[in-house]
Design a protein around this motif. Structure first.
Motif, PDB file in Angstrom:
ATOM      1  N   PRO A   1       0.823  -1.216   0.000  1.00 32.08           N
ATOM      2  CA  PRO A   1       0.000   0.000   0.000  1.00 32.08           C
ATOM      3  C   PRO A   1       0.852   1.260   0.000  1.00 32.08           C
ATOM      4  O   PRO A   1       1.942   1.289   0.589  1.00 32.08           O
ATOM      5  N   ALA A   2       0.351   2.274  -0.660  1.00 30.99           N
ATOM      6  CA  ALA A   2       1.063   3.559  -0.691  1.00 30.99           C
ATOM      7  C   ALA A   2       1.176   4.145   0.707  1.00 30.99           C
ATOM      8  O   ALA A   2       2.068   4.960   0.976  1.00 30.99           O
ATOM      9  N   THR A   3       0.284   3.735   1.593  1.00 26.67           N
ATOM     10  CA  THR A   3       0.292   4.262   2.964  1.00 26.67           C
ATOM     11  C   THR A   3       1.284   3.537   3.867  1.00 26.67           C
ATOM     12  O   THR A   3       1.530   3.973   4.994  1.00 26.67           O
ATOM     13  N   ALA A   4       1.852   2.405   3.368  1.00 25.80           N
ATOM     14  CA  ALA A   4       2.803   1.643   4.190  1.00 25.80           C
ATOM     15  C   ALA A   4       4.071   2.472   4.405  1.00 25.80           C
ATOM     16  O   ALA A   4       4.623   3.043   3.462  1.00 25.80           O
ATOM     17  N   LYS A   5       4.522   2.525   5.628  1.00 27.05           N
ATOM     18  CA  LYS A   5       5.689   3.336   5.970  1.00 27.05           C
ATOM     19  C   LYS A   5       6.958   2.508   5.841  1.00 27.05           C
ATOM     20  O   LYS A   5       7.185   1.565   6.596  1.00 27.05           O
TER      21      LYS A   5
ATOM     22  N   ASN B   1       3.668  -5.971   5.074  1.00 28.57           N
ATOM     23  CA  ASN B   1       3.047  -5.041   4.129  1.00 28.57           C
ATOM     24  C   ASN B   1       3.035  -5.488   2.674  1.00 28.57           C
ATOM     25  O   ASN B   1       2.215  -5.011   1.891  1.00 28.57           O
TER      26      ASN B   1
END
Length: 393
Positions: free
Chosen positions: A137-141, A379
């Protein structure tokens, strides 16, 4: 509509004498020989059998757009026919030569002009090299690491999952010994005995605990080289081949593997001029994994005894990360901590994959490796592309 007695008198033939764009067609012509395109006008006052009636047709002239459209259609059909005939000829030729090609349905995202001329086996390789099977996900840090450069990639498909500083070259330290082991394996008779020379004996570091004048089999020297990172062991191997020639072979092998940003000044990694990038080291790791997996197997051995020697593997990653399946670490002041390590990990939605974790200029390689692996397992999703291969008989 206007009446035209002449049409009735000449009802049994097509009026060829009329202008081309405004001719009379007998009904029989229309019924049995096709209907021309145009505007139809009929004399309703003719009382003869309807089949004998005459129709006047006003034919609409073709426009420029129509000619362009038909021209494009002709070109497309011509190209398709040539492509079909060429591919058929190639398959017949391959059949005559006894070759078998796998066929594959390429996804619509690949341009046909890129792959249409390739045999199916090459198309499969092209697909594997351009298709992304790992996503997150693009939100994964993405984790913050101390390593100035790192790379996590699938060792089998070659796909890079995450990376940082991939174009920067840094000192390798003892990770250099992976290339030393590869060159020895590919170019030397490992069953041969060699003698520890004075230069090798005086090399900085006593991990191998080798004695001056001692005779050892080259295959046995691979254990202290890869388990204990023996600098003297690396020098003994290079001396047996011819030290300058061995270094030339290390750099030649790097060039052959496409490691464009890599250079070796010594076989041990003590020299900070041994430099590379994480991308180049991945190429080396992938090649060793595919061609000489025994090199990585050696790095998993915890204790090896031969003669008066007992060598112990003190690799911190081996001892602290259970998914480790082989690799090499290094350290000198200029390089800080380095590693090329392989792990067999479980992906987010199931399935096991072997990934390489490569770090350069890290203050703590083990902690950084744990961060990177934790990110991938929590992730990253692996979605393999299904390629259907059909053998042509």
């Amino acid at each position: 509509m206007q009446e035209n007695p002449e049409e009735e008198a000449n009802a049994k033939f097509m009026d060829l004498g009329a202008p081309k764009e405004n001719r009379n067609f007998h009904a029989e012509k229309l019924l049995f020989e096709g209907h021309p395109a145009g505007n139809y006008h009929v004399n309703k006052d003719i009382d003869i059998d309807p089949i004998q009636r005459v129709f006047r047709i006003t034919i609409q002239p073709h426009t420029g757009k129509q000619y362009i459209f038909w021209g494009i259609c002709a070109v497309v059909i011509g190209i398709s026919l040539v492509s079909f005939m060429t591919e058929s000829a190639l398959l017949v030729a391959a059949k005559i030569r006894g070759e078998n090609f796998a066929s594959v349905a390429l996804p619509a995202t690949l341009p046909a002009t890129t792959t249409s001329s390739l045999p199916a086996v090459a198309q499969v390789q092209y697909l594997a090299s351009t298709t992304k099977e790992y996503t997150f996900p693009a939100t994964a840090k993405i984790p913050t690491t101390g390593a100035l450069a790192y790379l996590v990639a699938d060792i089998k498909t070659g796909e890079v999952i995450i990376q940082k500083g991939e174009t920067s070259a840094y000192p390798l330290a003892s990770v250099s010994k992976l290339m030393t082991a590869l060159v020895a394996t590919e170019n030397m008779d490992l069953k041969k005995y060699t003698t520890v020379s004075r230069d090798s004996y005086n090399t900085l570091g006593a991990e191998g605990n080798l004695a001056l004048g001692e005779k050892l089999k080259l295959s046995d020297l691979m254990y202290p080289l890869l388990m204990e990172s023996s600098n003297d062991g690396a020098e003994v191997i290079a001396d047996e081949y011819g030290h300058p020639e061995f270094l030339q072979m290390m750099n030649k092998t790097a060039a052959l593997l496409g490691m464009k940003n890599t250079y070796y000044e010594d076989p041990s990694g003590l020299n900070p001029k041994n430099v590379s990038t994480v991308g180049d080291q991945f190429k080396l790791a992938k090649y060793i994994y595919e061609k000489y997996p025994s090199i990585f197997d050696t790095t998993l051995v915890k204790i090896f005894k031969v003669g008066n020697h007992t060598w112990t593997n003190r690799n911190a990653i081996l001892l602290n990360i259970s998914t480790f399946i082989g690799g090499k670490n290094g350290f000198i002041d200029e390089a800080k901590q380095t590693t090329v390590s392989l792990f067999n990990i479980s992906m987010l939605k199931g399935g096991q994959r072997v990934v390489a974790v490569i770090e350069l200029k890290s203050p703590d390689k083990t902690t950084d490796a744990k961060k990177l692996l934790n990110f991938v397992t929590k992730n990253v999703t692996y979605s393999p592309i299904e390629i259907q291969e059909v053998e042509i008989k």
